[in-house]
Design a protein around this motif. Structure first.
Motif, PDB file in Angstrom:
ATOM      1  N   ALA A  17       0.835  -1.208   0.000  1.00 50.02           N
ATOM      2  CA  ALA A  17       0.000   0.000   0.000  1.00 50.02           C
ATOM      3  C   ALA A  17       0.867   1.255   0.000  1.00 50.02           C
ATOM      4  O   ALA A  17       0.580   2.237  -0.707  1.00 50.02           O
ATOM      5  CB  ALA A  17      -0.923  -0.006   1.223  1.00 50.02           C
ATOM      6  N   ALA A  20       2.421   1.688  -3.406  1.00 48.11           N
ATOM      7  CA  ALA A  20       1.431   2.192  -4.354  1.00 48.11           C
ATOM      8  C   ALA A  20       1.271   3.696  -4.195  1.00 48.11           C
ATOM      9  O   ALA A  20       1.144   4.433  -5.181  1.00 48.11           O
ATOM     10  CB  ALA A  20       0.089   1.475  -4.125  1.00 48.11           C
ATOM     11  N   VAL A  25       0.252   4.725  -7.998  1.00 43.47           N
ATOM     12  CA  VAL A  25      -0.505   3.756  -8.801  1.00 43.47           C
ATOM     13  C   VAL A  25      -1.551   3.129  -7.891  1.00 43.47           C
ATOM     14  O   VAL A  25      -1.395   3.135  -6.656  1.00 43.47           O
ATOM     15  CB  VAL A  25       0.413   2.654  -9.386  1.00 43.47           C
ATOM     16  CG1 VAL A  25       1.421   3.226 -10.351  1.00 43.47           C
ATOM     17  CG2 VAL A  25       1.097   1.870  -8.266  1.00 43.47           C
ATOM     18  N   VAL A  27      -3.458   0.533  -5.691  1.00 45.72           N
ATOM     19  CA  VAL A  27      -2.904  -0.568  -4.894  1.00 45.72           C
ATOM     20  C   VAL A  27      -3.160  -1.918  -5.557  1.00 45.72           C
ATOM     21  O   VAL A  27      -2.409  -2.878  -5.369  1.00 45.72           O
ATOM     22  CB  VAL A  27      -3.483  -0.528  -3.464  1.00 45.72           C
ATOM     23  CG1 VAL A  27      -4.945  -0.937  -3.457  1.00 45.72           C
ATOM     24  CG2 VAL A  27      -2.685  -1.428  -2.537  1.00 45.72           C
ATOM     25  N   VAL A  28      -4.222  -1.952  -6.372  1.00 43.37           N
ATOM     26  CA  VAL A  28      -4.548  -3.205  -7.034  1.00 43.37           C
ATOM     27  C   VAL A  28      -3.417  -3.636  -7.962  1.00 43.37           C
ATOM     28  O   VAL A  28      -3.170  -4.832  -8.162  1.00 43.37           O
ATOM     29  CB  VAL A  28      -5.899  -3.073  -7.788  1.00 43.37           C
ATOM     30  CG1 VAL A  28      -5.801  -2.116  -8.958  1.00 43.37           C
ATOM     31  CG2 VAL A  28      -6.388  -4.449  -8.230  1.00 43.37           C
ATOM     32  N   ARG A  29      -2.697  -2.676  -8.527  1.00 48.21           N
ATOM     33  CA  ARG A  29      -1.613  -3.031  -9.437  1.00 48.21           C
ATOM     34  C   ARG A  29      -0.429  -3.619  -8.670  1.00 48.21           C
ATOM     35  O   ARG A  29       0.169  -4.607  -9.086  1.00 48.21           O
ATOM     36  CB  ARG A  29      -1.167  -1.801 -10.233  1.00 48.21           C
ATOM     37  CG  ARG A  29      -0.131  -2.138 -11.270  1.00 48.21           C
ATOM     38  CD  ARG A  29       0.123  -1.013 -12.211  1.00 48.21           C
ATOM     39  NE  ARG A  29      -0.999  -0.804 -13.112  1.00 48.21           N
ATOM     40  CZ  ARG A  29      -1.045   0.149 -14.031  1.00 48.21           C
ATOM     41  NH1 ARG A  29      -0.029   1.000 -14.133  1.00 48.21           N
ATOM     42  NH2 ARG A  29      -2.079   0.291 -14.820  1.00 48.21           N
ATOM     43  N   VAL A  30      -0.114  -3.028  -7.546  1.00 43.21           N
ATOM     44  CA  VAL A  30       0.980  -3.563  -6.729  1.00 43.21           C
ATOM     45  C   VAL A  30       0.597  -4.944  -6.197  1.00 43.21           C
ATOM     46  O   VAL A  30       1.412  -5.871  -6.173  1.00 43.21           O
ATOM     47  CB  VAL A  30       1.295  -2.599  -5.565  1.00 43.21           C
ATOM     48  CG1 VAL A  30       2.382  -3.183  -4.680  1.00 43.21           C
ATOM     49  CG2 VAL A  30       1.715  -1.254  -6.107  1.00 43.21           C
ATOM     50  N   ALA A  31      -0.658  -5.052  -5.799  1.00 41.91           N
ATOM     51  CA  ALA A  31      -1.116  -6.343  -5.273  1.00 41.91           C
ATOM     52  C   ALA A  31      -1.041  -7.422  -6.343  1.00 41.91           C
ATOM     53  O   ALA A  31      -0.736  -8.576  -6.057  1.00 41.91           O
ATOM     54  CB  ALA A  31      -2.547  -6.209  -4.759  1.00 41.91           C
ATOM     55  N   VAL A  33       1.153  -7.685  -8.739  1.00 42.78           N
ATOM     56  CA  VAL A  33       2.538  -8.158  -8.847  1.00 42.78           C
ATOM     57  C   VAL A  33       2.842  -9.122  -7.700  1.00 42.78           C
ATOM     58  O   VAL A  33       3.456 -10.172  -7.885  1.00 42.78           O
ATOM     59  CB  VAL A  33       3.531  -6.972  -8.839  1.00 42.78           C
ATOM     60  CG1 VAL A  33       4.975  -7.492  -8.859  1.00 42.78           C
ATOM     61  CG2 VAL A  33       3.271  -6.077 -10.022  1.00 42.78           C
TER      62      VAL A  33
END
Lengths: 477, 181
Positions: A17, A20, A25, A27-31, A33
């Motif tokens: 979080a 992100a 970006v 947080v869904v994108r980091v999650a 990965v």
């Protein structure tokens, strides 16, 4: 997931979080990965679960399936005893709940099989008749259709029985195993008639004659998995070549296709036109995709022929072939996955092998050594041995790490202690073996033995055997 | 994360103190175990719910604590099983340990702002190649194969490189926070 793991996961989410936010970006994108990075763990878990599932299947389902196959398998049920009525009138003396019986009719008598319909529990029946005089009705086999459990039928096929008679026989609703004692050649029409037997899995042909057209027509039997050719005339290369059309065949049993000189000296019978178990026949069998077992009995055979069989065979039998020497036994070693093996102690000259183990000749000793070497090499689970078991073979039993079942027929093992040393032996069957009760005592030392089946052995002394073998189920048929 | 997703408007002057905390609420909900895709919606719902509640502006830390309490209760209402509720409680414990609880007793104001600042400095200090890897993975959403092709690493090497990069950034943040204290 335990508390520690949940805390670690929360720490990772906190970092995701924050990252992100810093990278601006969602947080869904980091999650996403992070999830990709985690995926191999799930893959590992999936692989482990799959492995466990396969293990469970092998451990639990396979034995159940094997048991089911045993019930619905390729061996015909043969409940004991087998009471025999030497004439139809004697059937009245047999128990009505008989599951297995045989009956003979006078050579001139046209049988009325209706007399058998009282035995509603019949699973197996053998009919000996020839009807030398008089007409045989086409519907002669029809009454047998009233037997709701009849699976195994052994019957003579007199000269007067036609394809039409066999067509009626083929309509028996539960017929799975059929043995025909042929008094005449088997024709292509006969085979076409038998093709109506939609449940028939095994056909044994004794005597008579075959030709290429008949063998070719056998391919029309929809579920044929076992074929036995026992001494039919006309088993020429051309006729046997037609076996290639039997795509569903799993086991072929051949017997007396061409007797060896030594056997001829014993029996004085000539099988005209037959060629024995030749490389050509073996190559034909190699074309059958499902073939898993070959049983060669009383037949000329060569090592070259065995070398032409498919190496995937899981069952093989080589019995009553006195010409089969150590080289032929050694050739069997090519079947690396063999589970069932049937061997014998060859007859000696013009007399059968002694039940007490006569002195072996030099040639026989070489054969026994070859047998012992073979048994010590292959992962055999079921060993069938006909005749007195030689010392060399007995000596290898403790080294047979996979053997679960041993069947000895018409023989006697000099020292049964060897059986007790087979590490996984669970079942021992002794058929017509000249064994005294006291000689079974060494079996008590076995840690794996669970069952001893006595057939025409230690008659009337089963109770004494049970006393000697505590914890072992002893049956007496 | 940005605040543009928040559609609700403050109902009172006191409620205006909540607006700067929306990004923190998203992070907090994610740490508590909310699904990444649902974090934005949950944060807005929490903000909308907070607007319906009486609130007096007693400073930024209090406003953040108020919003976290509302968000946590909303999440707990969604979680039916004991283990799911336990995950929320443990996430809250981690948040309080790392970011403080807003009462000044846990080394932070409860919003994690100092951690964000430290991480930003650490990211900016990364070597170019690591920065490219980070941008490719998180900003551009490239897969491992594309990242490997771009960075000259083996496909399996990308995973390891990202893991090392994250570990280095975490260590950097902790170092900076320790130094600041």
């Amino acid at each position: 997931m335990n508390d520690g793991a949940m805390r670690v996961a929360a720490e990772e989410r906190l970092f995701d979080a924050e990252l992100a936010d810093v990278l601006e970006v969602p947080v869904v994108r980091v999650a996403a990965v992070a999830e990709r990075a985690q995926r191999p763990r799930w893959l590992v878990a999936a692989v482990v679960l799959l492995g466990l599932a396969v293990t469970a299947f092998v451990a639990f389902e396979r034995p159940r399936r094997d048991a089911a196959q045993q019930a619905e398998g390729l061996e015909p049920p043969c409940p004991l005893p087998i009471p025999w009525a030497i004439r139809p009138a004697d059937l009245a003396k047999l128990p009505l709940d008989s599951r297995n019986l045989g009956c003979s009719w006078h050579a001139d008598e046209v049988p009325d099989f209706d007399v058998l319909t009282r035995f509603e529990s019949l699973e197996r029946v053998q009919l000996q008749w020839s009807a030398m005089t008089g007409e045989v009705p086409v519907e002669v086999f029809r009454p047998l259709a009233a037997l709701p459990r009849l699976e195994v039928l052994l019957t003579a096929v007199p000269e007067k029985a036609t394809a039409a008679h066999l067509a009626v026989l083929a309509e028996l609703p539960r017929l799975r195993f059929l043995t025909l004692f042929l008094d005449r050649p088997l024709s292509a029409d006969d085979c076409a008639a038998l093709a109506r037997a939609e449940h028939l899995v095994a056909l044994q042909l004794f005597g008579g004659a075959i030709d290429a057209a008949a063998v070719r027509a056998l391919a029309r039997l929809p579920r044929l998995e076992v074929l036995g050719l026992r001494g039919p005339r006309g088993a020429t290369p051309t006729a046997l070549r037609e076996l290639r059309g039997l795509h569903g065949l799993r086991r072929l049993e051949i017997s007396a296709l061409h007797w060896q000189p030594r056997a001829l000296a014993i029996r004085g019978v000539v099988a005209e036109g037959n060629v024995g178990f030749t490389p050509e026949l073996a190559r034909t069998l190699a074309e059958l995709p499902l073939l898993e077992e070959v049983r060669v009995e009383d037949c000329a055979v060569t090592a070259e022929a065995i070398a032409c069989l498919p190496a995937r065979l899981t069952g093989f039998a080589l019995t009553r072939c006195p010409e089969a020497g150590p080289d032929i036994v050694a050739a069997i070693a090519r079947f690396g996955g063999l589970k069932r093996l049937e061997l014998d102690r060859p007859e000696q000259g013009d007399r059968p092998a002694s039940r007490r183990g006569a002195e072996a000749s030099e040639k026989d000793r070489a054969l026994f050594e070859a047998q012992a070497h073979l048994l010590g090499t292959l992962p055999i689970r079921t060993l069938v041995y006909l005749g007195p078991m030689p010392r060399a073979v007995l000596a290898v039993l403790p080294r047979m790490a996979e053997v679960r079942r041993v069947e000895c027929e018409h023989g006697f093992a000099a020292d049964l202690a060897a059986f007790a040393q087979a590490p996984k032996l669970e079942t021992l069957r002794l058929t017509s073996c000249g064994v005294q009760v006291g000689e079974l005592a060494p079996l008590a030392a076995s840690k794996s033995l669970r069952r001893v089946e006595l057939r025409w052995t230690c008659l009337g002394e089963t109770a004494a055997v049970r006393t000697q073998l505590p914890g072992v189920t002893v049956t007496d048929d | 994360m940005t605040d543009t997703a928040a559609g609700a408007r403050p109902a009172t002057a006191g409620h205006e103190a909540l607006v700067p905390h929306l990004a923190m609420v998203r992070r907090y909900l994610f740490v508590l175990g909310a699904r990444a895709a649902a974090v934005d919606d949950l944060a807005q719902e929490a903000f909308a719910a907070a607007l319906q509640l009486p609130f007096a502006d007693r400073g930024s830390a209090a406003a953040g604590a108020f919003l976290r309490a509302v968000a946590k209760n909303m999440l707990l209402r969604e979680r039916k099983s004991a283990s799911a509720r336990r995950e929320v409680e443990l996430g809250n414990e981690v948040w309080r340990a790392r970011c403080g609880d807003g009462d000044g007793g846990s080394g932070g104001d409860g919003t994690g702002t100092d951690r964000i600042a430290a991480l930003r400095v650490c990211v900016e200090a990364l070597p170019g190649r690591s920065r490219d890897l980070l941008a490719g993975a998180y900003e551009e959403g490239l897969g491992r194969r594309a990242l490997a092709a771009r960075s000259g690493l083996a496909v399996f090497g990308v995973k390891s490189a990202l893991r090392r990069l994250r570990a280095a950034l975490k260590a950097c943040v902790e170092r900076r926070l320790r130094g600041a204290r």
